[in-house]
Design an enzyme around this catalytic site. Structure first.
Site, PDB file in Angstrom:
ATOM      1  N   CYS A 192       0.866  -1.187   0.000  1.00 58.39           N
ATOM      2  CA  CYS A 192       0.000   0.000   0.000  1.00 58.39           C
ATOM      3  C   CYS A 192       0.900   1.233   0.000  1.00 58.39           C
ATOM      4  O   CYS A 192       2.072   1.146  -0.387  1.00 58.39           O
ATOM      5  CB  CYS A 192      -0.973  -0.022   1.180  1.00 58.39           C
ATOM      6  SG  CYS A 192      -0.184  -0.047   2.803  1.00 58.39           S
TER       7      CYS A 192
ATOM      8  N   ASN B 201       2.292   1.354   4.392  1.00 59.67           N
ATOM      9  CA  ASN B 201       2.599   0.072   5.049  1.00 59.67           C
ATOM     10  C   ASN B 201       2.284   0.107   6.550  1.00 59.67           C
ATOM     11  O   ASN B 201       2.955  -0.533   7.346  1.00 59.67           O
ATOM     12  CB  ASN B 201       4.054  -0.355   4.806  1.00 59.67           C
ATOM     13  CG  ASN B 201       4.375  -1.804   5.195  1.00 59.67           C
ATOM     14  OD1 ASN B 201       5.488  -2.123   5.564  1.00 59.67           O
ATOM     15  ND2 ASN B 201       3.404  -2.687   5.144  1.00 59.67           N
TER      16      ASN B 201
ATOM     17  N   CYS C  49      -1.465   0.555   7.358  1.00 57.20           N
ATOM     18  CA  CYS C  49      -2.903   0.255   7.456  1.00 57.20           C
ATOM     19  C   CYS C  49      -3.292  -0.960   6.612  1.00 57.20           C
ATOM     20  O   CYS C  49      -3.492  -2.063   7.128  1.00 57.20           O
ATOM     21  CB  CYS C  49      -3.747   1.461   7.030  1.00 57.20           C
ATOM     22  SG  CYS C  49      -3.512   2.914   8.058  1.00 57.20           S
ATOM     23  N   ARG C  50      -3.405  -0.769   5.302  1.00 49.08           N
ATOM     24  CA  ARG C  50      -3.993  -1.817   4.455  1.00 49.08           C
ATOM     25  C   ARG C  50      -3.078  -3.017   4.234  1.00 49.08           C
ATOM     26  O   ARG C  50      -3.519  -4.165   4.351  1.00 49.08           O
ATOM     27  CB  ARG C  50      -4.395  -1.223   3.090  1.00 49.08           C
ATOM     28  CG  ARG C  50      -5.522  -0.235   3.183  1.00 49.08           C
ATOM     29  CD  ARG C  50      -5.644   0.579   1.920  1.00 49.08           C
ATOM     30  NE  ARG C  50      -4.501   1.488   1.755  1.00 49.08           N
ATOM     31  CZ  ARG C  50      -4.282   2.243   0.698  1.00 49.08           C
ATOM     32  NH1 ARG C  50      -5.120   2.189  -0.329  1.00 49.08           N
ATOM     33  NH2 ARG C  50      -3.236   3.048   0.641  1.00 49.08           N
ATOM     34  N   SER C  51      -1.813  -2.768   3.893  1.00 49.85           N
ATOM     35  CA  SER C  51      -0.969  -3.930   3.564  1.00 49.85           C
ATOM     36  C   SER C  51      -0.593  -4.776   4.786  1.00 49.85           C
ATOM     37  O   SER C  51      -0.550  -6.007   4.661  1.00 49.85           O
ATOM     38  CB  SER C  51       0.260  -3.538   2.733  1.00 49.85           C
ATOM     39  OG  SER C  51       1.097  -2.638   3.404  1.00 49.85           O
TER      40      SER C  51
ATOM     41  N   ASP D 114      -8.172   3.814   0.935  1.00 53.02           N
ATOM     42  CA  ASP D 114      -7.270   4.213   2.020  1.00 53.02           C
ATOM     43  C   ASP D 114      -8.096   4.643   3.238  1.00 53.02           C
ATOM     44  O   ASP D 114      -8.833   5.628   3.164  1.00 53.02           O
ATOM     45  CB  ASP D 114      -6.424   5.380   1.498  1.00 53.02           C
ATOM     46  CG  ASP D 114      -5.376   5.814   2.494  1.00 53.02           C
ATOM     47  OD1 ASP D 114      -5.419   5.338   3.644  1.00 53.02           O
ATOM     48  OD2 ASP D 114      -4.523   6.626   2.103  1.00 53.02           O
TER      49      ASP D 114
HETATM   50  P1  4NP Z   1      -1.801   2.720   4.120  1.00 53.24           P
HETATM   51  O1  4NP Z   1      -2.458   4.047   4.740  1.00 53.24           O
HETATM   52  O2  4NP Z   1      -1.244   3.123   2.772  1.00 53.24           O
HETATM   53  O3  4NP Z   1      -2.948   1.791   4.004  1.00 53.24           O
HETATM   54  O4  4NP Z   1      -0.739   2.286   5.104  1.00 53.24           O
HETATM   55  C1  4NP Z   1      -1.819   5.272   4.821  1.00 53.24           C
HETATM   56  C2  4NP Z   1      -0.934   5.498   5.838  1.00 53.24           C
HETATM   57  C3  4NP Z   1      -0.335   6.750   5.940  1.00 53.24           C
HETATM   58  C4  4NP Z   1      -0.629   7.730   5.022  1.00 53.24           C
HETATM   59  C5  4NP Z   1      -1.511   7.497   4.002  1.00 53.24           C
HETATM   60  C6  4NP Z   1      -2.106   6.256   3.902  1.00 53.24           C
HETATM   61  N1  4NP Z   1      -0.019   9.024   5.149  1.00 53.24           N
HETATM   62  O5  4NP Z   1      -0.384   9.915   4.384  1.00 53.24           O
HETATM   63  O6  4NP Z   1       0.832   9.209   6.021  1.00 53.24           O
END
Ligand code: 4NP
Length: 164
Positions: free
Chosen positions: A11, A14, A16-18, A129
């Site tokens: 993602c 790294n 939340c989703r992954s 997201d």
């Molecule tokens: P992820 O979520 O891609 O599912 O881990 C996010 C985590 C952090 C951010 C964006 C999405 N950020 O903008 O910091």
């Protein structure tokens, strides 16, 4: 099925989703008694959260389903395209990033959007997201990730000449 199969979930951050997809896929492998046949990991296209544990909301939504998330955030590396057989992107932006990256470094990894394997998803479907939303977003993400991981495993087993 003798060869070890390696799967990487990717993602943006790294956190939340992954990591959720990694934890769910590990859980499904465990249920099926297939853990020792697979290498599973996750990574982010961005480097802002490198070294951090998964987001507490992702950990909570996983914990309520009996899934523990582990590991610390890392960024996708050129070697990942050689190390992993399957790389699963959470959204189109992650996928485009990975395709450009792979074009530059080479490697044989098969790239997909994870929700291509979601019976309620299909071509082009994304794992949204949940970072800037509330806990409901994480529950929604969990459900789609779980559906996708189950069908992803069936696909991989079929492609590698085995059934679960
Ligand atoms: P992820 O979520 O891609 O599912 O881990 C996010 C985590 C952090 C951010 C964006 C999405 N950020 O903008 O910091």
């Amino acid at each position: 099925m003798s060869k070890e199969i390696s799967v990487l979930f990717v993602c943006l951050g790294n956190i939340c989703r992954s990591p959720l997809a990694e934890g769910v896929f590990r859980h499904v492998l465990d249920e099926e008694g297939l853990s020792d046949r697979f290498q599973v990991d996750s990574a982010g296209t961005g480097g802002w959260h490198v070294g951090e544990s998964p987001d507490h909301r992702a950990m909570r939504s996983a914990a309520t389903r009996g899934v523990t998330l582990s590991g610390h955030a890392r960024q996708v590396q050129p070697e990942d395209f050689k190390r992993f057989d399957y790389i699963l992107a959470m959204d189109q932006s992650n996928l485009s990033h990975l395709e450009r990256f792979r074009d530059g470094v080479g490697g044989e990894a098969a790239l997909y959007l994870l929700r291509e394997f979601d019976p309620e998803g299909g071509p082009g479907a994304e794992v949204p997201d949940p970072y800037y939303g509330g806990p409901d977003g994480f529950e929604h993400v969990y459900d789609m990730v779980e559906r996708s991981c189950r069908d992803l495993l069936d696909h991989i087993l079929e492609e590698n000449g085995s059934t679960s």
